[in-house]
Scaffold this active site. Structure first.
Site, PDB file in Angstrom:
ATOM      1  N   ASN A  10       0.855  -1.187   0.000  1.00 51.29           N
ATOM      2  CA  ASN A  10       0.000   0.000   0.000  1.00 51.29           C
ATOM      3  C   ASN A  10       0.889   1.235   0.000  1.00 51.29           C
ATOM      4  O   ASN A  10       1.487   1.577   1.010  1.00 51.29           O
ATOM      5  CB  ASN A  10      -0.892  -0.030   1.254  1.00 51.29           C
ATOM      6  CG  ASN A  10      -1.742   1.226   1.394  1.00 51.29           C
ATOM      7  OD1 ASN A  10      -1.848   2.024   0.462  1.00 51.29           O
ATOM      8  ND2 ASN A  10      -2.340   1.397   2.565  1.00 51.29           N
ATOM      9  N   TRP A  11       0.952   1.903  -1.152  1.00 51.31           N
ATOM     10  CA  TRP A  11       1.856   3.055  -1.288  1.00 51.31           C
ATOM     11  C   TRP A  11       1.334   4.299  -0.578  1.00 51.31           C
ATOM     12  O   TRP A  11       2.063   5.262  -0.407  1.00 51.31           O
ATOM     13  CB  TRP A  11       2.079   3.378  -2.763  1.00 51.31           C
ATOM     14  CG  TRP A  11       2.775   2.290  -3.518  1.00 51.31           C
ATOM     15  CD1 TRP A  11       3.333   1.144  -2.993  1.00 51.31           C
ATOM     16  CD2 TRP A  11       3.002   2.238  -4.928  1.00 51.31           C
ATOM     17  NE1 TRP A  11       3.886   0.396  -4.002  1.00 51.31           N
ATOM     18  CE2 TRP A  11       3.697   1.043  -5.200  1.00 51.31           C
ATOM     19  CE3 TRP A  11       2.686   3.091  -5.993  1.00 51.31           C
ATOM     20  CZ2 TRP A  11       4.084   0.676  -6.488  1.00 51.31           C
ATOM     21  CZ3 TRP A  11       3.056   2.732  -7.273  1.00 51.31           C
ATOM     22  CH2 TRP A  11       3.756   1.537  -7.516  1.00 51.31           C
ATOM     23  N   LYS A  12       0.052   4.302  -0.243  1.00 53.95           N
ATOM     24  CA  LYS A  12      -0.575   5.511   0.334  1.00 53.95           C
ATOM     25  C   LYS A  12      -0.263   6.704  -0.573  1.00 53.95           C
ATOM     26  O   LYS A  12      -0.271   6.548  -1.805  1.00 53.95           O
ATOM     27  CB  LYS A  12      -0.098   5.704   1.783  1.00 53.95           C
ATOM     28  CG  LYS A  12      -0.249   4.410   2.616  1.00 53.95           C
ATOM     29  CD  LYS A  12       0.028   4.563   4.075  1.00 53.95           C
ATOM     30  CE  LYS A  12      -0.139   3.202   4.761  1.00 53.95           C
ATOM     31  NZ  LYS A  12       0.045   3.241   6.207  1.00 53.95           N
ATOM     32  N   HIS A 102      -9.257   1.313   5.479  1.00 55.87           N
ATOM     33  CA  HIS A 102      -7.936   1.482   6.091  1.00 55.87           C
ATOM     34  C   HIS A 102      -8.065   2.418   7.302  1.00 55.87           C
ATOM     35  O   HIS A 102      -8.875   3.347   7.280  1.00 55.87           O
ATOM     36  CB  HIS A 102      -6.945   2.056   5.076  1.00 55.87           C
ATOM     37  CG  HIS A 102      -5.534   1.989   5.568  1.00 55.87           C
ATOM     38  ND1 HIS A 102      -5.031   2.922   6.437  1.00 55.87           N
ATOM     39  CD2 HIS A 102      -4.555   1.080   5.361  1.00 55.87           C
ATOM     40  CE1 HIS A 102      -3.782   2.576   6.740  1.00 55.87           C
ATOM     41  NE2 HIS A 102      -3.469   1.474   6.098  1.00 55.87           N
ATOM     42  N   GLU A 104      -6.422   4.803   8.242  1.00 56.28           N
ATOM     43  CA  GLU A 104      -6.258   6.229   7.926  1.00 56.28           C
ATOM     44  C   GLU A 104      -7.548   6.817   7.354  1.00 56.28           C
ATOM     45  O   GLU A 104      -7.878   7.982   7.603  1.00 56.28           O
ATOM     46  CB  GLU A 104      -5.069   6.402   6.958  1.00 56.28           C
ATOM     47  CG  GLU A 104      -3.749   6.158   7.685  1.00 56.28           C
ATOM     48  CD  GLU A 104      -2.656   5.522   6.837  1.00 56.28           C
ATOM     49  OE1 GLU A 104      -2.728   5.584   5.593  1.00 56.28           O
ATOM     50  OE2 GLU A 104      -1.715   4.947   7.438  1.00 56.28           O
ATOM     51  N   GLU A 172      -4.820  -4.910  10.914  1.00 55.76           N
ATOM     52  CA  GLU A 172      -3.770  -3.921  11.117  1.00 55.76           C
ATOM     53  C   GLU A 172      -3.986  -3.197  12.444  1.00 55.76           C
ATOM     54  O   GLU A 172      -4.795  -2.259  12.516  1.00 55.76           O
ATOM     55  CB  GLU A 172      -3.809  -2.874  10.001  1.00 55.76           C
ATOM     56  CG  GLU A 172      -3.548  -3.417   8.631  1.00 55.76           C
ATOM     57  CD  GLU A 172      -2.932  -2.355   7.736  1.00 55.76           C
ATOM     58  OE1 GLU A 172      -1.861  -2.622   7.206  1.00 55.76           O
ATOM     59  OE2 GLU A 172      -3.505  -1.255   7.617  1.00 55.76           O
ATOM     60  N   GLY A 178       3.271   2.019  10.855  1.00 53.92           N
ATOM     61  CA  GLY A 178       4.288   3.059  10.714  1.00 53.92           C
ATOM     62  C   GLY A 178       5.057   3.355  11.990  1.00 53.92           C
ATOM     63  O   GLY A 178       5.770   4.353  12.065  1.00 53.92           O
ATOM     64  N   SER A 218       4.126  -2.375  10.323  1.00 54.80           N
ATOM     65  CA  SER A 218       5.585  -2.491  10.477  1.00 54.80           C
ATOM     66  C   SER A 218       6.128  -3.844  10.019  1.00 54.80           C
ATOM     67  O   SER A 218       7.057  -4.376  10.623  1.00 54.80           O
ATOM     68  CB  SER A 218       6.004  -2.169  11.921  1.00 54.80           C
ATOM     69  OG  SER A 218       5.625  -0.831  12.252  1.00 54.80           O
ATOM     70  N   GLY A 239       3.148  -1.162   4.300  1.00 55.47           N
ATOM     71  CA  GLY A 239       3.184   0.274   4.005  1.00 55.47           C
ATOM     72  C   GLY A 239       4.599   0.720   3.709  1.00 55.47           C
ATOM     73  O   GLY A 239       5.093   0.592   2.593  1.00 55.47           O
ATOM     74  N   GLY A 240       5.281   1.227   4.726  1.00 52.23           N
ATOM     75  CA  GLY A 240       6.622   1.799   4.567  1.00 52.23           C
ATOM     76  C   GLY A 240       7.585   0.924   3.784  1.00 52.23           C
ATOM     77  O   GLY A 240       8.275   1.398   2.870  1.00 52.23           O
TER      78      GLY A 240
HETATM   79  O1  G3H Z   1      -1.554  -0.418   4.715  1.00 52.71           O
HETATM   80  C1  G3H Z   1      -0.452  -0.594   5.283  1.00 52.71           C
HETATM   81  C2  G3H Z   1      -0.298  -0.362   6.696  1.00 52.71           C
HETATM   82  O2  G3H Z   1      -0.930   0.780   7.126  1.00 52.71           O
HETATM   83  C3  G3H Z   1       1.028  -0.690   7.293  1.00 52.71           C
HETATM   84  O3  G3H Z   1       1.929   0.380   7.218  1.00 52.71           O
HETATM   85  O4  G3H Z   1       3.940  -1.087   7.019  1.00 52.71           O
HETATM   86  O5  G3H Z   1       4.169   1.385   7.250  1.00 52.71           O
HETATM   87  O6  G3H Z   1       3.416   0.002   9.192  1.00 52.71           O
HETATM   88  P1  G3H Z   1       3.452   0.158   7.705  1.00 52.71           P
END
Ligand code: G3H
Length: 256
Positions: A10-12, A102, A104, A172, A178, A218, A239-240
């Site tokens: 997920n690139w956000k 999600h 967010e 999640e 994050g 994470s 994510g990251g």
């Molecule tokens: O959609 C992905 C998640 O929000 C995980 O993010 O891997 O940066 O903790 P993260």
């Protein structure tokens, strides 16, 4: 396990257009070099809406089995909804998946469990596979334990889905997103097992056996294998660590 693992990036809103294009190209090369066996793992990326077309063209040109999806969709199919994107547009771009609910979106865009449920139903109507995100905040964890909130969120989300619907669940924990502080594999497994019971209760045993439950929060190349060893964890929503080609490719190659 009988379920094909899914590694989802997920690139956000982290990459710009040129970075998106370069990323997909390099990911294809990297997985090809590593001879990733795409019969044993599904790999998907989730760019912003406006980069879906470019990603689709690149992947089609390369005949490369990377899957992709959108980060959100409208609960409506058409009408006076300024700024919204319906499932039909995503389907027309060959999206396989769409993320719904999600944390967010829930936190910054006030998406309730009911809205998330109606987005999941909209995705199914258009032949997309919703990746339904659930998870507890640090405060929920403190006051109600880990599974109460995700169980509630998933229960509502599944209410409007038709029998036989194809969907993915992503657990999640909000405190792990994050933060660099991933849940332990045991924590992820214990909630995933509860979520599988929710699926069984709402959709039946076949759905429970077939549906992939991802862990997110994470995830990195050095902890992915420990999550995938758990019987009820079938992949990761990353994510990251999905923003760096080599790191994401390593995660996709968790088996090697
Ligand atoms: O959609 C992905 C998640 O929000 C995980 O993010 O891997 O940066 O903790 P993260």
């Amino acid at each position: 396990s009988k379920r094909t693992p899914l590694i989802a990036g997920n690139w956000k809103l982290n990459l710009n257009h040129l970075q998106s294009i370069a990323f997909v190209q390099k990911l294809a090369w990297s997985l090809q070099d590593a001879r990733l066996d795409f019969r044993t793992v599904d790999v998907a990326v989730f760019p912003p809406f406006t980069d879906l077309r470019s990603v689709q063209s690149l992947i089609a040109a390369d005949h490369f089995p990377i899957l992709f999806g959108a980060q959100d969709l409208s609960e409506h199919d058409s009408g006076a909804y300024t700024g919204e994107i319906s499932g039909a547009f995503l389907k027309a771009l060959d999206c396989r998946f769409v993320i719904v609910g999600h944390s967010e979106r829930r936190a910054y865009h006030h998406e309730t469990d009911a809205i998330v449920g109606s987005k999941a139903a909209a995705a199914i109507r258009h032949g997309l596979v919703p990746v339904i995100c659930v998870g507890e905040t640090a405060e929920d964890l403190e006051t109600r334990g880990a599974s109460a909130v995700p169980v509630e969120q998933l229960g509502v989300a599944l209410e409007g889905l038709p029998e036989g619907a194809d969907f993915v669940v992503a657990y999640e924990p909000v405190w792990a997103i994050g933060s660099g502080r991933a849940a332990t594999p045991e924590q992820a497994e214990s909630v995933a097992a509860r979520l599988r019971e929710v699926i069984e209760g709402a959709m039946g045993p076949d759905a429970a056996a077939r549906t992939r439950i991802l862990y997110g929060g994470s995830v990195k190349s050095d902890n992915i294998a420990s999550f995938l060893r758990e019987p009820d964890v079938d992949g990761a929503l990353v994510g990251g660590a999905s923003l760096v080609v080599e790191e994401f490719a390593k995660i996709a190659r968790f088996q090697s």
